[in-house]
Design a protein around this motif. Structure first.
Motif, PDB file in Angstrom:
ATOM      1  N   GLY A 149      15.738   0.882  36.215  1.00 19.55           N
ATOM      2  CA  GLY A 149      15.738   1.363  37.316  1.00 19.55           C
ATOM      3  C   GLY A 149      13.657   0.424  37.084  1.00 19.55           C
ATOM      4  N   ALA A 150      13.199   0.312  36.253  1.00 20.25           N
ATOM      5  CA  ALA A 150      11.550  -0.769  36.426  1.00 20.25           C
ATOM      6  C   ALA A 150      12.129  -2.340  36.554  1.00 20.25           C
ATOM      7  CB  ALA A 150      10.785  -0.304  34.726  1.00 20.25           C
ATOM      8  N   GLU A 151      11.548  -3.007  36.895  1.00 17.65           N
ATOM      9  CA  GLU A 151      10.808  -4.468  36.938  1.00 17.65           C
ATOM     10  C   GLU A 151      10.489  -5.250  36.100  1.00 17.65           C
ATOM     11  OE1 GLU A 151      12.825  -7.650  39.888  1.00 17.65           O
ATOM     12  OE2 GLU A 151      10.629  -7.228  40.532  1.00 17.65           O
ATOM     13  N   THR A 152      10.923  -5.636  34.825  1.00 17.37           N
ATOM     14  CA  THR A 152      10.069  -6.522  34.027  1.00 17.37           C
ATOM     15  C   THR A 152       9.209  -7.962  34.020  1.00 17.37           C
ATOM     16  OG1 THR A 152      10.475  -4.335  32.373  1.00 17.37           O
ATOM     17  CG2 THR A 152       9.252  -6.811  31.451  1.00 17.37           C
ATOM     18  N   PRO A 153       7.937  -8.269  34.091  1.00 17.48           N
ATOM     19  CA  PRO A 153       7.658 -10.033  34.264  1.00 17.48           C
ATOM     20  C   PRO A 153       8.260 -10.113  32.669  1.00 17.48           C
ATOM     21  CG  PRO A 153       5.975  -8.623  35.059  1.00 17.48           C
ATOM     22  CD  PRO A 153       7.163  -7.447  34.377  1.00 17.48           C
ATOM     23  N   VAL A 154       8.264 -11.548  32.969  1.00 20.40           N
ATOM     24  CA  VAL A 154       8.732 -12.206  31.284  1.00 20.40           C
ATOM     25  C   VAL A 154       8.053 -13.014  30.821  1.00 20.40           C
ATOM     26  CG1 VAL A 154      10.408 -13.366  29.608  1.00 20.40           C
ATOM     27  CG2 VAL A 154      11.486 -11.580  31.646  1.00 20.40           C
ATOM     28  N   VAL A 155       7.306 -12.652  30.283  1.00 16.34           N
ATOM     29  CA  VAL A 155       5.986 -13.254  29.368  1.00 16.34           C
ATOM     30  C   VAL A 155       6.423 -14.591  28.877  1.00 16.34           C
ATOM     31  CG1 VAL A 155       4.163 -13.430  27.801  1.00 16.34           C
ATOM     32  CG2 VAL A 155       4.638 -11.131  28.751  1.00 16.34           C
ATOM     33  N   GLY A 156       5.412 -15.738  29.813  1.00  6.27           N
ATOM     34  CA  GLY A 156       5.770 -16.726  29.475  1.00  6.27           C
ATOM     35  C   GLY A 156       6.539 -17.661  30.415  1.00  6.27           C
ATOM     36  N   THR A 157       6.859 -16.914  31.117  1.00  2.68           N
ATOM     37  CA  THR A 157       8.197 -17.370  32.704  1.00  2.68           C
ATOM     38  C   THR A 157       7.671 -16.994  33.583  1.00  2.68           C
ATOM     39  OG1 THR A 157       9.838 -15.850  32.642  1.00  2.68           O
ATOM     40  CG2 THR A 157       9.631 -17.455  30.493  1.00  2.68           C
ATOM     41  N   SER A 158       8.422 -16.921  35.223  1.00  2.00           N
ATOM     42  CA  SER A 158       8.365 -16.825  36.126  1.00  2.00           C
ATOM     43  C   SER A 158       8.984 -15.787  36.704  1.00  2.00           C
ATOM     44  CB  SER A 158       8.141 -18.382  37.319  1.00  2.00           C
ATOM     45  OG  SER A 158       9.580 -19.046  36.884  1.00  2.00           O
ATOM     46  N   MET A 159      10.184 -15.764  35.738  1.00  2.00           N
ATOM     47  CA  MET A 159      10.519 -14.393  35.691  1.00  2.00           C
ATOM     48  C   MET A 159      10.885 -13.274  35.554  1.00  2.00           C
ATOM     49  SD  MET A 159      14.035 -16.716  34.619  1.00  2.00           S
ATOM     50  CE  MET A 159      13.925 -17.726  32.921  1.00  2.00           C
ATOM     51  N   SER A 160      11.436 -11.959  36.205  1.00  2.00           N
ATOM     52  CA  SER A 160      11.567 -10.860  35.268  1.00  2.00           C
ATOM     53  C   SER A 160      12.376 -10.124  35.172  1.00  2.00           C
ATOM     54  CB  SER A 160      10.817 -10.033  36.772  1.00  2.00           C
ATOM     55  OG  SER A 160      10.876  -9.949  38.343  1.00  2.00           O
ATOM     56  N   VAL A 161      12.978  -8.825  35.482  1.00  2.00           N
ATOM     57  CA  VAL A 161      14.371  -8.916  34.800  1.00  2.00           C
ATOM     58  C   VAL A 161      14.525  -7.013  35.120  1.00  2.00           C
ATOM     59  CG1 VAL A 161      15.953  -8.126  33.026  1.00  2.00           C
ATOM     60  CG2 VAL A 161      14.506 -10.547  32.911  1.00  2.00           C
ATOM     61  N   ARG A 162      15.731  -7.013  35.579  1.00  2.00           N
ATOM     62  CA  ARG A 162      16.321  -5.212  35.277  1.00  2.00           C
ATOM     63  C   ARG A 162      16.869  -5.236  34.484  1.00  2.00           C
ATOM     64  NH1 ARG A 162      17.262  -3.121  41.716  1.00  2.00           N
ATOM     65  NH2 ARG A 162      17.118  -1.306  40.224  1.00  2.00           N
ATOM     66  N   VAL A 163      16.713  -3.723  34.038  1.00  2.00           N
ATOM     67  CA  VAL A 163      18.031  -3.549  33.431  1.00  2.00           C
ATOM     68  C   VAL A 163      19.469  -2.551  34.000  1.00  2.00           C
ATOM     69  CG1 VAL A 163      16.542  -1.533  31.621  1.00  2.00           C
ATOM     70  CG2 VAL A 163      18.837  -2.888  30.630  1.00  2.00           C
ATOM     71  N   PHE A 164      20.188  -2.494  33.284  1.00  2.00           N
ATOM     72  CA  PHE A 164      21.312  -1.768  33.508  1.00  2.00           C
ATOM     73  C   PHE A 164      22.481  -1.188  32.443  1.00  2.00           C
ATOM     74  CE2 PHE A 164      19.975  -3.665  37.213  1.00  2.00           C
ATOM     75  CZ  PHE A 164      20.165  -2.458  38.312  1.00  2.00           C
ATOM     76  N   PRO A 165      22.701   0.125  32.301  1.00  2.00           N
ATOM     77  CA  PRO A 165      22.841   0.484  31.377  1.00  2.00           C
ATOM     78  C   PRO A 165      24.701   0.369  31.330  1.00  2.00           C
ATOM     79  CG  PRO A 165      21.944   2.118  31.949  1.00  2.00           C
ATOM     80  CD  PRO A 165      21.757   1.074  33.007  1.00  2.00           C
ATOM     81  N   LEU A 166      25.585  -0.344  30.127  1.00  2.00           N
ATOM     82  CA  LEU A 166      27.654  -0.499  30.433  1.00  2.00           C
ATOM     83  C   LEU A 166      27.550   0.160  29.445  1.00  2.00           C
ATOM     84  CD1 LEU A 166      26.641  -4.532  31.211  1.00  2.00           C
ATOM     85  CD2 LEU A 166      27.461  -2.517  32.626  1.00  2.00           C
ATOM     86  N   SER A 167      28.886   0.711  29.554  1.00  2.00           N
ATOM     87  CA  SER A 167      29.501   1.255  28.808  1.00  2.00           C
ATOM     88  C   SER A 167      30.089   0.291  28.146  1.00  2.00           C
ATOM     89  CB  SER A 167      30.623   2.024  29.341  1.00  2.00           C
ATOM     90  OG  SER A 167      31.634   3.024  28.115  1.00  2.00           O
ATOM     91  N   HIS A 168      30.544   0.255  26.712  1.00  2.00           N
ATOM     92  CA  HIS A 168      31.415  -0.616  25.735  1.00  2.00           C
ATOM     93  C   HIS A 168      31.598  -0.015  24.601  1.00  2.00           C
ATOM     94  CE1 HIS A 168      32.327  -4.444  23.617  1.00  2.00           C
ATOM     95  NE2 HIS A 168      31.174  -3.940  22.551  1.00  2.00           N
ATOM     96  N   GLY A 169      32.777   0.426  25.298  1.00  2.00           N
ATOM     97  CA  GLY A 169      33.747   1.462  24.254  1.00  2.00           C
ATOM     98  C   GLY A 169      32.735   2.908  23.773  1.00  2.00           C
ATOM     99  N   LYS A 170      32.976   4.345  24.333  1.00  2.00           N
ATOM    100  CA  LYS A 170      31.998   5.252  24.386  1.00  2.00           C
ATOM    101  C   LYS A 170      32.184   5.819  23.375  1.00  2.00           C
ATOM    102  CE  LYS A 170      32.571   8.067  27.636  1.00  2.00           C
ATOM    103  NZ  LYS A 170      32.719   8.839  29.008  1.00  2.00           N
ATOM    104  N   PRO A 171      31.066   6.107  22.839  1.00  2.00           N
ATOM    105  CA  PRO A 171      29.673   6.426  23.305  1.00  2.00           C
ATOM    106  C   PRO A 171      28.663   4.760  22.831  1.00  2.00           C
ATOM    107  CG  PRO A 171      29.565   6.652  20.924  1.00  2.00           C
ATOM    108  CD  PRO A 171      31.538   6.299  20.983  1.00  2.00           C
ATOM    109  N   TYR A 172      29.729   3.586  22.766  1.00  2.00           N
ATOM    110  CA  TYR A 172      28.797   2.424  22.663  1.00  2.00           C
ATOM    111  C   TYR A 172      28.130   2.309  23.837  1.00  2.00           C
ATOM    112  CZ  TYR A 172      30.453   2.535  18.144  1.00  2.00           C
ATOM    113  OH  TYR A 172      31.095   3.691  16.733  1.00  2.00           O
ATOM    114  N   GLU A 173      26.478   2.156  23.587  1.00  2.00           N
ATOM    115  CA  GLU A 173      26.041   1.240  24.985  1.00  2.00           C
ATOM    116  C   GLU A 173      25.539  -0.166  24.852  1.00  2.00           C
ATOM    117  OE1 GLU A 173      23.116   3.989  27.963  1.00  2.00           O
ATOM    118  OE2 GLU A 173      22.096   1.927  25.737  1.00  2.00           O
ATOM    119  N   SER A 174      25.986  -1.170  25.975  1.00  2.00           N
ATOM    120  CA  SER A 174      25.390  -2.528  26.638  1.00  2.00           C
ATOM    121  C   SER A 174      24.204  -2.612  27.584  1.00  2.00           C
ATOM    122  CB  SER A 174      26.749  -3.490  26.433  1.00  2.00           C
ATOM    123  OG  SER A 174      26.621  -5.094  26.314  1.00  2.00           O
ATOM    124  N   ALA A 175      24.427  -3.749  27.912  1.00  2.00           N
ATOM    125  CA  ALA A 175      23.365  -3.482  29.511  1.00  2.00           C
ATOM    126  C   ALA A 175      23.907  -5.058  29.923  1.00  2.00           C
ATOM    127  CB  ALA A 175      22.048  -3.646  28.659  1.00  2.00           C
TER     128      ALA A 175
END
Length: 307
Positions: A149-175
């Motif tokens: 839900g939060a947008e994070t600026p990437v230090v040293g670049t003009s870009m920013s990133v948001r993360v979303f959880p993914l399911s990679h074979g329960k209970p393992y988490e990816s993004a």
């Protein structure tokens, strides 16, 4: 002056450049998941996963993608690492290149960073190049936890990133990482299973969130995995996709964006497992069943492309 109708037909100018340093989903230790992403005309890259670094940089130099020496690309061009999950085929390059790297930030979900800190950069598996964990911490890498839900600026670049959880074979988490540069976006998914197989709604939520960007042509491309051909039983997917499941999921995205918004959308197919003829079968099955009008891209190690 060109008529408005002619101007409207011109393809949009690319916003991002991508240099794949590794594209496979296993076996080939010199060609594992890692994609450098930067704004066009910039050398300020982030690395989306880091399964292979040095070998991929060498391939990019051989292909004339980079003119700088490999150590310059590693130390100066790569500004940060975004790790979708801590499996070695997404992380080994970062670990092995850490002694020669410069100070950077590793971004990821808390559980992912905790695994790196506890099980890898712990002086037992590898020196602690991080800024937390087993003493003495060498403070080369800073761990930056990402909150959905939060947008994070990437230090040293003009870009920013948001993360979303993914399911990679329960209970393992990816993004998944939604990267923004000004008003343009790229979506990168780490390993993920389909909602129907994983019994979750994580992709459903992700598609809801990015559909408005797709409808307004701000989403320039989606990186998404297809690890196995369609013949792989659902019970043996281990949190991965097949061509059939990928197209079902993108059709679900189209339910939110409208089917027309999917036409010519660049879909970069990642993480193909190269066992036997898997890669050829996956490509053939996707191309034959692509009734959504997607622009399928099968990246090659070291070969730059634009989005």
């Amino acid at each position: 002056m060109l008529p408005i109708s002619t101007l409207a037909q011109r393809p949009p100018q690319p916003t991002f450049q991508v240099v794949p340093l590794g594209v496979n989903g296993g076996i080939t230790e010199n060609n594992l998941s890692a994609y450098l992403l930067a704004p066009v005309n910039s050398t300020s890259y982030i690395s989306l996963d880091a399964g292979t670094l040095h070998a991929g940089i060498e391939q990019a130099i051989a292909a004339k993608t980079f003119e700088a020496p490999a150590e310059v690309v590693l130390r100066r061009y790569i500004k940060a690492y975004f790790i979708s999950h801590p499996h070695l085929d997404h992380l080994a390059g970062l670990l092995l290149n850490a002694p020669d790297d410069t100070a950077k930030t590793i971004y990821g979900q808390p559980a992912c960073l905790e695994t790196i800190q506890t099980h890898y950069l712990n002086w037992a598996s590898w020196p602690n190049f991080g800024d937390a964990g087993a003493p003495p911490a060498l403070n080369k890498y800073h761990y930056q936890r990402l909150t959905p839900g939060a947008e994070t600026p990437v230090v040293g670049t003009s870009m920013s990133v948001r993360v979303f959880p993914l399911s990679h074979g329960k209970p393992y988490e990816s993004a998944a990482f939604l990267v923004r540069n000004q008003a343009a976006y790229v979506l990168y998914l780490g390993d993920t299973g389909a909602d129907a197989v994983e019994k979750t709604e994580k992709l459903h939520y992700l598609w809801q969130e990015v559909a408005p960007l797709l409808k307004t042509h701000k989403l320039k491309g989606i990186f998404i995995e297809v690890s196995y051909p369609n013949e792989q039983p659902d019970s043996q997917l281990f949190g991965h996709l097949t061509p059939r499941l990928l197209l079902q999921e993108l059709a679900n995205l189209g339910q939110f964006s409208g089917a027309e918004a999917l036409r010519n959308l660049p879909v970069i197919v990642t993480h193909l497992k190269p066992t036997g003829d898997n890669k050829a079968r996956i490509q053939q099955q996707l191309q034959r069943a692509n009734n959504l009008g997607l622009k399928l891209i099968f990246p090659e190690q070291g070969q730059r492309f634009l989005l």
